[in-house]
Design an enzyme around this catalytic site. Structure first.
Site, PDB file in Angstrom:
ATOM      1  N   ARG A   8       0.852  -1.185   0.000  1.00  0.00           N
ATOM      2  CA  ARG A   8       0.000   0.000   0.000  1.00  0.00           C
ATOM      3  C   ARG A   8       0.889   1.236   0.000  1.00  0.00           C
ATOM      4  NH1 ARG A   8      -3.963  -2.788   4.544  1.00  0.00           N
ATOM      5  NH2 ARG A   8      -4.261  -4.709   3.320  1.00  0.00           N
TER       6      ARG A   8
ATOM      7  N   LYS B  93     -13.214 -15.721   4.196  1.00  0.00           N
ATOM      8  CA  LYS B  93     -13.314 -14.394   3.585  1.00  0.00           C
ATOM      9  C   LYS B  93     -12.157 -14.157   2.620  1.00  0.00           C
ATOM     10  CE  LYS B  93     -13.578  -9.466   4.724  1.00  0.00           C
ATOM     11  NZ  LYS B  93     -12.380  -8.983   3.984  1.00  0.00           N
TER      12      LYS B  93
ATOM     13  N   HIS C 244     -10.712  -7.774  -0.696  1.00  0.00           N
ATOM     14  CA  HIS C 244     -10.196  -6.972   0.426  1.00  0.00           C
ATOM     15  C   HIS C 244     -10.285  -5.482   0.113  1.00  0.00           C
ATOM     16  CE1 HIS C 244      -7.957  -8.297   4.170  1.00  0.00           C
ATOM     17  NE2 HIS C 244      -7.909  -6.987   4.308  1.00  0.00           N
TER      18      HIS C 244
ATOM     19  N   GLY D 102     -17.872  -1.925   4.748  1.00  0.00           N
ATOM     20  CA  GLY D 102     -16.588  -1.552   5.311  1.00  0.00           C
ATOM     21  C   GLY D 102     -16.359  -0.055   5.408  1.00  0.00           C
TER      22      GLY D 102
END
Length: 370
Positions: free
Chosen positions: A169, A237, A261, A315
């Site tokens: 990231r 998940k 995700h 989310g």
């Protein structure tokens, strides 16, 4: 009294601007950012934008039902709060505020392994609580977390299977992101490998800590060990490939979450919405199918239901609501999502969620209807 700024929110996505106004830049980027060039982050939204619903007419929608049972839990919406780490970095009340809002809205809340509030305290709010597990290098610690989750009254176990390591990231790396003072993963207690610390220029402390504690060797055989050590319903998940979905169903998974995700792992991965129909077809009703990655509105929820999802996990909009107004901010986001879903169902000619599953969709120009 409702905060005037929250009262001014008309959609769940509106909370993003309020959150941006109050969050430190580094935390805002941690919440909103994704892996690589953020191609998958954008593709998740593009997939929703290009999918068209085909409404039905002359249906009696004088009463529209949105309730659904998710993993044995009655929910006012086909929605649960997704597992999200370190919520006290977003608001001082963190997971407690979010769980209370989920309780008040009547939807499940998923506590995270890397929570900044203990699962016992979260469950004590009265929220219907699920527990999300990362597969840890320390098997004893994994077993300890399972026992704590069960003792706290958690109703399901959600194993994240798409994170053998954290995605790269860039925003977190450029800023050498570390958690704000006083925020830590409380399920790791005083363990030295469990606390994110400054890791140097170009390194996210959270990514470094995840690499220290998460076991990348997780495989199908480990599901047997997990089944032996918990009686909770098991959710996997991070499934995108129908072959993995088929194998998970054959292994006795109680539910799957079709997810990339939120674009935070493999950049360039298939948009989760595009993966959903094939996964739902592969499991053929043998387990529940949930969806996350890119949900921003009640219409998005309806689209996921039309493509085969039993429910969705919400989310980032939840974290935006938390930043904007704590408990009341999250509750406002969840209420708006419910209002949008009810409106979308009525306008699509669906008096209930079963009808939503029968809606036809057309996936963009030249696409074939479902």
């Amino acid at each position: 009294m409702t905060d005037p700024a929250l009262a001014g929110l008309l959609t769940p996505a509106d909370a993003e601007a309020l959150a941006a106004a109050v969050l430190p830049t580094a935390v805002e980027r941690f919440v909103g950012g994704a892996a690589g060039a953020e191609l998958t982050l954008r593709a998740n939204r593009a997939a929703f934008d290009r999918l068209h619903l085909v409404p039905r007419v002359l249906a009696d929608v004088s009463s529209v039902g949105t309730t659904r049972t998710l993993l044995g839990t009655e929910s006012t919406l086909p929605v649960a709060v997704a597992p999200m780490a370190y919520q006290r970095a977003v608001h001082p009340d963190g997971e407690l505020a979010t769980a209370r809002a989920a309780r008040d809205a009547g939807v499940p809340f998923t506590a995270c392994t890397f929570s900044s509030t203990a699962v016992e305290d979260i469950a004590a709010t009265g929220a219907a609580t699920w527990f999300q597990l990362y597969w840890l290098r320390d098997r004893g610690h994994t077993e300890e977390l399972l026992k704590r989750a069960e003792a706290a009254g958690c109703r399901a176990l959600m194993l994240t299977v798409d994170t053998p390591r954290m995605g790269r990231r860039a925003a977190d790396m450029r800023g050498a992101f570390t958690l704000p003072e006083g925020v830590s993963p409380v399920h790791f207690g005083p363990r030295p490998d469990g606390v994110p610390r400054a890791a140097g220029s170009g390194v996210s402390a959270v990514a470094a800590q995840t690499a220290n504690v998460v076991d990348p060797s997780l495989g199908w055989a480990d599901l047997d060990w997990l089944r032996e050590h918990t009686r909770l319903p098991l959710v996997l998940k991070g499934v995108l490939d129908p072959a993995d979905a088929e194998r998970a169903a054959a292994c006795g998974a109680d539910a799957l979450v079709v997810s990339n995700h939120g674009g935070r792992q493999l950049d360039g991965a298939l948009p989760a919405l595009d993966a959903l129909p094939a996964v739902a077809e592969a499991v053929a009703g043998r387990c529940e199918v949930f969806f996350d990655s890119g949900v921003r509105s009640g219409t998005d929820v309806l689209k996921a239901l039309a493509l085969g999802a039993d429910g969705v996990l919400l989310g980032r909009p939840v974290l935006w609501g938390l930043a904007a107004g704590g408990h009341q901010g999250v509750l406002r986001v969840l209420h708006l999502l419910g209002e949008e879903l009810e409106s979308a169902l009525a306008l699509a000619g669906c008096p209930d969620l079963a009808a939503a599953a029968r809606l036809r969709t057309v996936p963009g120009p030249g696409g074939q209807p479902r």
